[in-house]
Design an enzyme around this catalytic site. Structure first.
Site, PDB file in Angstrom:
ATOM      1  CG  ASP A   1      18.347   4.615 -28.818  1.00  9.97           C
ATOM      2  OD1 ASP A   1      18.210   4.767 -27.591  1.00  9.97           O
ATOM      3  OD2 ASP A   1      17.811   3.692 -29.440  1.00  9.97           O
TER       4      ASP A   1
ATOM      5  CD  GLU B   1      16.992   2.793 -32.972  1.00 11.64           C
ATOM      6  OE1 GLU B   1      16.263   3.093 -32.017  1.00 11.64           O
ATOM      7  OE2 GLU B   1      17.336   1.627 -33.229  1.00 11.64           O
TER       8      GLU B   1
ATOM      9  NE  ARG C   1      10.382  -0.096 -32.971  1.00 12.17           N
ATOM     10  CZ  ARG C   1      11.137   0.524 -32.045  1.00 12.17           C
ATOM     11  NH1 ARG C   1      12.291   1.078 -32.392  1.00 12.17           N
ATOM     12  NH2 ARG C   1      10.731   0.607 -30.799  1.00 12.17           N
TER      13      ARG C   1
ATOM     14  NE  ARG D   1      13.105  -1.052 -23.717  1.00 12.40           N
ATOM     15  CZ  ARG D   1      13.482  -1.681 -24.835  1.00 12.40           C
ATOM     16  NH1 ARG D   1      13.906  -0.982 -25.864  1.00 12.40           N
ATOM     17  NH2 ARG D   1      13.428  -2.996 -24.908  1.00 12.40           N
TER      18      ARG D   1
ATOM     19  NE  ARG E   1      10.269  16.205 -33.734  1.00  9.92           N
ATOM     20  CZ  ARG E   1       9.400  17.123 -33.303  1.00  9.92           C
ATOM     21  NH1 ARG E   1       8.128  16.971 -33.529  1.00  9.92           N
ATOM     22  NH2 ARG E   1       9.821  18.175 -32.641  1.00  9.92           N
TER      23      ARG E   1
ATOM     24  CG  HIS F   1       7.780   4.865 -27.615  1.00  9.63           C
ATOM     25  ND1 HIS F   1       7.169   4.468 -28.768  1.00  9.63           N
ATOM     26  CD2 HIS F   1       9.105   4.617 -27.784  1.00  9.63           C
ATOM     27  CE1 HIS F   1       8.089   4.005 -29.611  1.00  9.63           C
ATOM     28  NE2 HIS F   1       9.264   4.080 -29.041  1.00  9.63           N
TER      29      HIS F   1
END
Length: 898
Positions: free
Chosen positions: A561, A522, A400, A733, A599, A139
């Site tokens: 989210d 989410e 994913r 995002r 997290r 991320h």
């Protein structure tokens, strides 16, 4: 009397700051140093005195900078804040050297549990059934280049050596090396010149294994064996990865990228095994003329390709030369490259990590049998542990993808196979019936003779690559397929049908799966619906048959989210409630729930102390098994240094053990507390959504009052910042959303809505005080929010609002933010019984305050540079460089930005 943490930090920062100052003088001259120093002193003076004269002086100093001077100054303060982080980490190392005296160690957890009547055997049994897995992701919230991280590590190593030096001569020699390293750091660009590709992210992720995990985990296990008094301790702590397997929103993660990720991981693991085996062979010069060996060891030595007469009477060396030769062949087979050090001769590759372990165990058993318990600890047992933990794949890779993509691919496959003309037009019941029918049928849907869309071919290619790497590298290489945006049972069954196409799901009685579909809930709405969704899923006969052999269901819950959707407070409570409800639903089916917590680093994305967060988990939801994502800057902060990595892993383990077994941890939610939280969460969400989603033109305010567009241009990740082009909060995002608010110092995602909740929910301050004192969940929620408030600065945020072209819009939105800030601070102080933020945590308050004189000028310069960029004033490339440097420096100062 020992120094306080702020005093230790101040002294260490002063020392490193002096070194940096000397480097600037030497390389850039006295005039440049003086200019930087004058601004630094003016900013420190302003924060110390707070007078209008001090403010005028600082503004004068900053206003007098040319564009090129601004860029140089920003670089200097960004470097200084990185040095402050190095100093902080050094203090953490010192703290860690206090050993098991700390509460957040496994030994500390044993002491706390013993006081509550929980014995050591109960802890051992929990661990035997347990799994603790930090999962590394790519991320994009880490702004530092790998080169910068490497230079910081080099400076940190020299600082640590200086700390440990005993004589003036040693210290002088180390300081010379420190000056050299800081000189390189000063001239290292803080910015990436190009956007990283997924291959770069794979390399970065693997570097943390090579720096820390590969060495830290075996030594931790050795220590825990002593703490627990347990020789046969299973490898319950493992590290996972998403890097190279997470396709959700990242079109650059392809089949070849997945292969590349596993190949690179294997290279790191096998490289360690080869190095350790070679070193053991060099060390074990034991002669057969002077000792006996076991028959098994002799047999291993006899089949070694090492025919050197010099080692004819050294059976351990010959045995290990044979192990090395087989490892070298394994390295070639799995990575496509020979190892850098050639083997003594040809050999067959190992078929599995277990076969390697068996050979190493033969060597260890002989050493212990003939030479005693001195060999039961040390490099060989550590190597055996490493093989058990890391295998040939290093880290289990999760896959994913978004459920919407699965639905489109399944629809195309079903249509082309003549099984269903329009799958997406079916209702949920019809979808599930069709999917179960197809899952009972061995017939593949895909035909090699038909042409499919690019999306379907890409998805099939990735799944085929997953099946391939599992066959090559072992069954633990990939175990889980995370389904983003899970809203229904069919979202999960679709994945099993795709897995069937590549042989990772096999129909039968019973059916079997080598990879399991696992839901990710989410948004607030999805979290609320999660228990019903999972109840329907687990009642499906096919699913019951699949799960029966393992007795466990993992569910991932997303913090980012849900926060962006409904406020920090509401998100925290909905996650807590969903965890409890999911535990009841899964337990009701005779299965154990394993939660996977998604997290981030910032509090607005679930960040904060992992230890405290674990202790605040609902009772019965941990039970020794948990997975947690480690993202962006958090990975660097926790795992870039082996010593800090070991502390972080020990703290995580202690938290899991305590959360699982401590009677006072988490606890049941008292009915009045639950009712109060429901009311608070409703009011917080209403206030938050009223600002973010219901204020006209709020999106324009956000894009103009934060550096969101400039963050999107930063070269910090391969994944696009938004799911779609254009200005839309729905498709933006969560990471850039939180990152942008952090940069502007408003930090809205970490607190907004709490003040309105307290004002409107009808819960008294007295009741809230009682909740804060009696309920770990509520106390931790407030602690995290308080840290965010302490790092925020509404005065600076107001200046960012001044960048908004529509002055009326700027006034309307910012006055809402200011009013909510006032309500939130007032409510928090009333509940906690303080007169100022962090009054009861003076060490943290002092450490944050010490950074502000270096962060705030960067904010003021960022505002000016944003103004120049948006009005076309100055050289655009140089202005952008300055903005990106301010983003880098502010992120370094705040530490947990995304």
């Amino acid at each position: 009397m020992s120094q306080s943490l702020p005093d230790q930090l101040r002294a260490t920062v002063r020392f490193l700051g002096r070194v940096l100052g000397d480097v600037i003088r030497a390389q850039d001259g006295e005039a440049v140093f003086n200019q930087i120093e004058e601004i630094r002193q003016a900013s420190v003076g302003f924060h110390r005195e707070g007078t209008s004269e001090a403010a005028r002086l600082m503004a004068e100093r900053l206003g007098g900078l040319s564009l090129s001077d601004t860029v140089r100054f920003v670089h200097s303060f960004a470097c200084f804040l990185q040095i402050t982080n190095i100093a902080e980490d050094q203090i953490q190392r010192r703290r860690g050297r206090s050993g098991d005296a700390r509460a957040d160690t496994l030994a500390g957890a044993l002491r706390a549990l013993s006081a509550e009547g929980v014995d050591r055997e109960t802890v051992v049994e929990l661990i035997r059934q347990g799994l603790i897995a930090p999962v590394i992701t790519a991320h994009p919230s880490e702004v530092r280049r790998k080169s910068v991280l490497d230079r910081q590590s080099a400076v940190a190593d020299e600082l640590d050596a200086f700390d440990r030096a005993h004589t003036d001569a040693e210290r002088a020699a180390i300081e010379r090396e420190l000056v050299r390293e800081v000189s390189i750091f000063w001239r290292t660009s803080l910015l990436r010149s190009v956007k990283p590709e997924v291959g770069d992210e794979i390399e970065n992720a693997v570097s943390f294994f090579e720096r820390s995990f590969l060495s830290a985990l075996p030594t931790l296990y050795d220590h825990w064996r002593e703490v627990l008094g347990e020789e046969d301790l299973p490898s319950f702590l493992r590290v996972g990865s998403w890097v190279g397997g997470d396709r959700d929103g990242n079109p650059y993660v392809t089949a070849e990228v997945l292969r590349q990720a596993i190949r690179r991981q294997a290279k790191a693991a096998l490289g360690l095994y080869l190095r350790c085996t070679h070193e053991l062979g060099a060390e074990l010069s034991i002669s057969s003329r002077l000792t006996e060996v076991t028959p098994e060891l002799q047999a291993l030595a006899d089949v070694s390709p090492d025919a050197s007469p010099h080692r004819a009477e050294e059976p351990y060396r010959r045995a290990l030369a044979g192990v090395y030769a087989r490892l070298a062949a394994t390295h070639l087979a799995l990575t496509g490259e020979p190892p850098s050090r050639p083997p003594a001769g040809p050999a067959e590759p190992y078929a599995s990590p277990e076969a390697l372990t068996a050979d190493l165990q033969v060597v260890l058993d002989s050493l212990v049998a003939e030479h005693g318990a001195a060999f039961a600890q040390g490099p060989l047992p550590d190597l055996i542990r490493a093989v058990d933990v890391f295998g040939f794949h290093l880290a289990t890779l999760d896959m994913r993808q978004n459920s919407a993509i699965h639905a489109r691919v399944i629809a195309e496959l079903l249509k082309s196979a003549g099984a269903c003309p329009d799958y997406e037009a079916l209702d949920e019941a019809a979808r599930c019936a069709l999917l179960q029918k197809e899952l009972a049928n061995s017939r593949p849907l895909r035909s090699a003779y038909l042409t499919y869309s690019e999306e379907t071919e890409r998805e099939y290619g990735v799944l085929a690559a997953a099946a391939e790497v599992k066959r090559r590298y072992g069954p633990e290489t990939i175990r889980r397929y995370i389904v983003s945006n899970t809203q229904s049972v069919s979202d999960l069954l679709e994945v099993f049908l795709l897995l069937k196409e590549v042989g990772l799901f096999t129909p039968g009685a019973p059916p079997t799966a080598e990879v399991f579909a696992e839901p990710l809930f989410e948004t607030i709405e999805d979290l609320r619906a999660a228990p019903k969704t999972m109840a329907r899923y687990l009642e499906t006969p096919l699913v019951r048959e699949l799960l029966a052999p393992i007795g466990r269901q993992e569910v991932m819950i997303g913090y980012s989210d849900s926060n962006k959707d409904g406020s920090y407070l509401t998100s925290s409570w909905e996650l807590h409630k969903a965890s409890r409800a999911l535990c009841a639903v899964v337990g009701g089916q005779g299965l154990q729930l394993q939660l996977f917590h998604g997290r981030g680093g910032a509090v607005g994305r679930g960040g904060g102390s992992s230890f405290e967060a674990l202790l605040a988990q609902p009772q019965g939801t941990v039970n020794g098994r948990i997975r947690i994502t480690e993202q962006g800057e958090v990975v660097s902060n926790k795992y870039a240094d082996p010593e800090i990595a070991r502390q972080s892993l020990e703290t995580l383990t202690a938290g899991v053990v305590l959360a699982s077994l401590r009677k006072s941890a988490g606890g049941e939610v008292a009915p009045p507390h639950g009712k109060a939280m429901d009311a608070l969460a409703r009011a917080a969400m209403a206030a938050y959504r009223g600002l973010v989603f219901e204020t006209p033109n709020f999106v324009d305010f956000f894009y103009e009052a934060t550096p969101i567009s400039e963050i999107a241009d930063l070269n910090i990740g391969s994944r696009p910042a938004s799911r779609a082009a254009g200005r839309s909060l729905q498709t933006l995002r969560a990471i850039p959303w939180v990152f942008s608010w952090s940069q502007s110092r408003a930090m809205v995602p970490g607190w907004y809505g709490f003040g309105s909740a307290v004002a409107k929910a009808g819960v008294s301050i007295e009741a809230l005080r009682e909740m804060q004192q009696a309920w770990p969940f509520f106390a931790t929620t407030l602690d995290n929010m308080e840290m965010v408030l302490a790092k925020a600065d509404l005065g600076i945020a107001r200046r960012y609002a001044g960048l908004v072209q529509d002055e009326a819009l700027a006034h309307t939105v910012f006055e809402q933010i200011q009013a909510e800030w006032d309500r939130t601070c007032e409510a928090l102080l009333a509940i906690t019984g303080q007169t100022a933020l962090l009054e009861k945590n003076p060490d943290l308050a002092a450490m944050i305050r010490s950074r502000l004189p270096y962060i705030d000028p960067l904010n003021h310069l960022q505002i000016e540079l944003l103004r120049r960029l948006r009005t076309g004033d100055g050289d655009e490339e140089e202005v952008r460089e300055g903005i990106h440097l301010t983003i880098n420096g502010i992120a370094a100062g705040l530490r947990n930005t995304g």
